[in-house]
Motif scaffolding. Structure first.
Motif: not given
Length: 210
Positions: A7-13, A17-26, A167-169, A199-206
């Motif tokens: 959830w807090r990995s910047g690289a995963a974040y 973000i890209a998945l959310a911007l493109k509307g891709i389910g996963y 994520p860097a910010l 995509a925000h870290p706080d909204r991830q299931p873990d």
């Protein structure tokens, strides 16, 4: 499509973000970096580097966030996350590299742990180390946004540069690094984050409960 992350990995974040911007389910499979979950043999077999993220698409396993971002933009071209022209793409790639290669590796968990463990760094010293390299990179990005941005890091729509700066910010604010000198960067990141709220870290299931 399965995204292996934390959830807090910047690289995963970045990838979220890209998945959310493109509307891709996963679907997400998460590995707790604090407890060494990424070293689990099953995940190590999937990603020998034992880092997150990894993207599993019907047995095709992609690692390294920038490679995943570029693959997503090529396979799912709408909306595009790279400029249409070669000059613009080169500028966006330079922004991405500034964050991904010059900023992020110097404040990620394994680097900070090594500073504490191998060099006896105090928390104040580790914090100063993070702030120095973050602010150095942010200053460069701020100048590039002043030159090339129009509401976002490059131009008037999100690009891969925004996927990595948000994520860097987030990390900088989490560590208490002063970002007041980078208003263009902060504004562009806020616009992108608003478009990719899921995509925000706080909204991830873990993520831990508030």
């Amino acid at each position: 499509m399965i995204l292996h992350g934390y959830w807090r990995s910047g690289a995963a974040y970045r990838v979220r973000i890209a998945l959310a911007l493109k509307g891709i389910g996963y679907r997400q499979v998460n590995h707790d970096l604090r407890t060494g979950g990424q070293a689990d043999p099953a995940y190590a077999a999937l990603n020998p580097q034992r880092l997150v993220p990894a993207l599993d698409v019907d047995g095709l396993v992609l690692t390294q966030s920038v490679a995943i971002l570029e693959w997503l933009d090529e396979r799912y071209p709408e909306p595009p996350l790279m400029p249409a022209d070669a000059d613009g793409r080169a500028i966006v790639r330079s922004m991405v590299a500034t964050i991904v290669t010059d900023v992020h590796p110097l404040h990620n968990l394994r680097t900070l742990d090594a500073l504490r463990r191998d060099f006896g760094g105090s928390e104040d010293q580790v914090g100063a180390w993070m702030a120095h390299w973050m602010q150095d990179g942010f200053a460069a990005i701020e100048a590039l946004i002043a030159r090339h941005g129009d509401g976002f890091a490059y131009g008037d729509r999100p690009t891969l540069a925004d996927c990595v700066t948000v994520p860097a910010l987030y990390s900088a604010m989490r560590f208490g690094v002063d970002i007041g000198a980078y208003p263009r960067l902060v504004a562009a990141a806020a616009r992108t984050a608003a478009l990719a709220q899921a995509a925000h870290p706080d909204r991830q299931p873990d993520a831990p409960a508030p």
